[in-house]
Design a protein around this motif. Structure first.
Motif, PDB file in Angstrom:
ATOM      1  N   PRO A 179      -5.917   1.713  -2.495  1.00 42.05           N
ATOM      2  CA  PRO A 179      -4.801   1.526  -1.551  1.00 42.05           C
ATOM      3  C   PRO A 179      -3.516   1.111  -2.258  1.00 42.05           C
ATOM      4  O   PRO A 179      -2.412   1.343  -1.763  1.00 42.05           O
ATOM      5  N   ALA A 180      -3.675   0.498  -3.411  1.00 42.77           N
ATOM      6  CA  ALA A 180      -2.521   0.057  -4.202  1.00 42.77           C
ATOM      7  C   ALA A 180      -2.958   0.035  -5.659  1.00 42.77           C
ATOM      8  O   ALA A 180      -4.128   0.270  -5.985  1.00 42.77           O
TER       9      ALA A 180
ATOM     10  N   PRO B 241       0.830  -1.213   0.000  1.00 45.64           N
ATOM     11  CA  PRO B 241       0.000   0.000   0.000  1.00 45.64           C
ATOM     12  C   PRO B 241       0.864   1.262   0.000  1.00 45.64           C
ATOM     13  O   PRO B 241       1.836   1.363   0.752  1.00 45.64           O
TER      14      PRO B 241
END
Length: 333
Positions: A231-232, A107
């Motif tokens: 988040p990623a 993340p």
């Protein structure tokens, strides 16, 4: 009737022998994917066209999208065994083959798609990333930008509190399962081919994915709410069974390697546009795009980055790989 001369007969036999030899040398490259009509499928289309043009039939590509060759775990097994010559997939799904592959899911590692593209096309990063699975008999040919991670849910997620109690399908990576648990959800690792029936039956409440996959497979017919948590960023990789690859002539290996690198770079603009089109298709299909309040988004990213670094630090080889990638990400920020 014109008599057949000895020279003509020999020429005919030589041509037939050459044709037979070329046919014997032609190699079949089955290219598998769990998705369809997305960036992974487009990568395979471009790669197949490039091999046809550059190699003139010395490699015959066969594209099998939408899990036609089995669920993701079965395709990974086929790749390792050599029953499937190649497979394109998010890096998360080969984490069981080598835990170091989870570093791409960290993340907050990539600040934007543009940043990710700079990092994974850097010659040093690219060479190291593609070589990670070679000890397991798998050669990396391509590594490329897929899409930011979003969450689809039958019960809309408008705040972090809305994660609580929801069963969310994740990729098979601790860096997806543990963050969902941290947010109060139950993580359910599951192959994409199993997700739609599970969502329809209520076995799961939602899933982590990229918006192009959700739009292409019409998930808006089952659930409407997509929260752009990001988040990623999903990184995909094109992998080839190394035994198969090593058996190919040097010229074939060279073309396969060079064309993979070219497509990785060229496909970025197409992917960016495809994500915009997928967002439009999602809302046109009756879906909703949601964003967390800025302060909640910032809090989530701060907590998940700390969590992710802890997960990666639990294994010395994984931490070493992450530290190398992190230094590259900072250098190329």
């Amino acid at each position: 009737m014109t008599p057949i001369t000895r020279r003509a007969a020999l020429g005919t036999l030589a041509a037939a022998a050459m044709a037979t030899d070329a046919q014997a040398q032609a190699a079949t490259l089955k290219m598998a994917s769990a998705t369809v009509n997305d960036v992974q499928h487009e990568w395979l289309r471009r790669y197949d066209a490039a091999l046809r043009e550059k190699l003139g039939g010395r490699v015959t590509g066969e594209i099998y999208p939408a899990s036609q060759l089995g669920a993701i775990p079965r395709m990974v097994e086929g790749l390792l065994l050599g029953t499937i010559e190649s497979f394109v997939t998010p890096t998360s799904f080969v984490v069981p083959v080598d835990p170091r592959m989870q570093v791409f899911d960290a993340p907050g590692l990539f600040r934007s798609p543009e940043h990710l593209q700079r990092v994974i096309t850097d010659p040093e990063v690219r060479a190291r990333s593609l070589a990670l699975l070679e000890p397991r008999g798998v050669k990396g040919i391509g590594i490329f930008y897929n899409s930011p991670v979003v969450v689809l849910s039958r019960r809309p997620i408008r705040t972090l509190a809305d994660f609580r109690g929801q069963k969310i399908r994740t990729f098979a990576s601790p860096l997806q399962t543990r963050p969902m648990e941290h947010l109060g959800a139950t993580a359910v690792p599951m192959a994409l081919s199993e997700v739609m029936p599970a969502l329809q039956s209520g076995a799961i409440d939602g899933l982590l994915a990229g918006i192009p996959v959700l739009s292409a497979l019409r998930y808006f017919d089952v659930a409407k709410a997509v929260t752009e948590i990001h988040p990623a960023i999903v990184v995909s990789t094109f992998l080839v069974n190394k035994r198969w690859f090593d058996r190919q002539p040097a010229e074939v290996r060279r073309v396969m390697t060079e064309e993979g690198e070219r497509i990785d770079k060229d496909l970025y603009a197409w992917t960016t546009n495809a994500i915009q089109e997928a967002n439009s298709a999602w809302t046109a299909g009756g879906g909703e795009l949601i964003r967390l309040a800025p302060e909640e988004q910032e809090r989530m990213m701060r907590e998940l980055r700390t969590l992710g670094e802890g997960i990666l630090a639990s294994s010395a080889p994984v931490k070493a790989e992450y530290d190398l990638l992190l230094r590259a990400a900072e250098r190329l920020a």
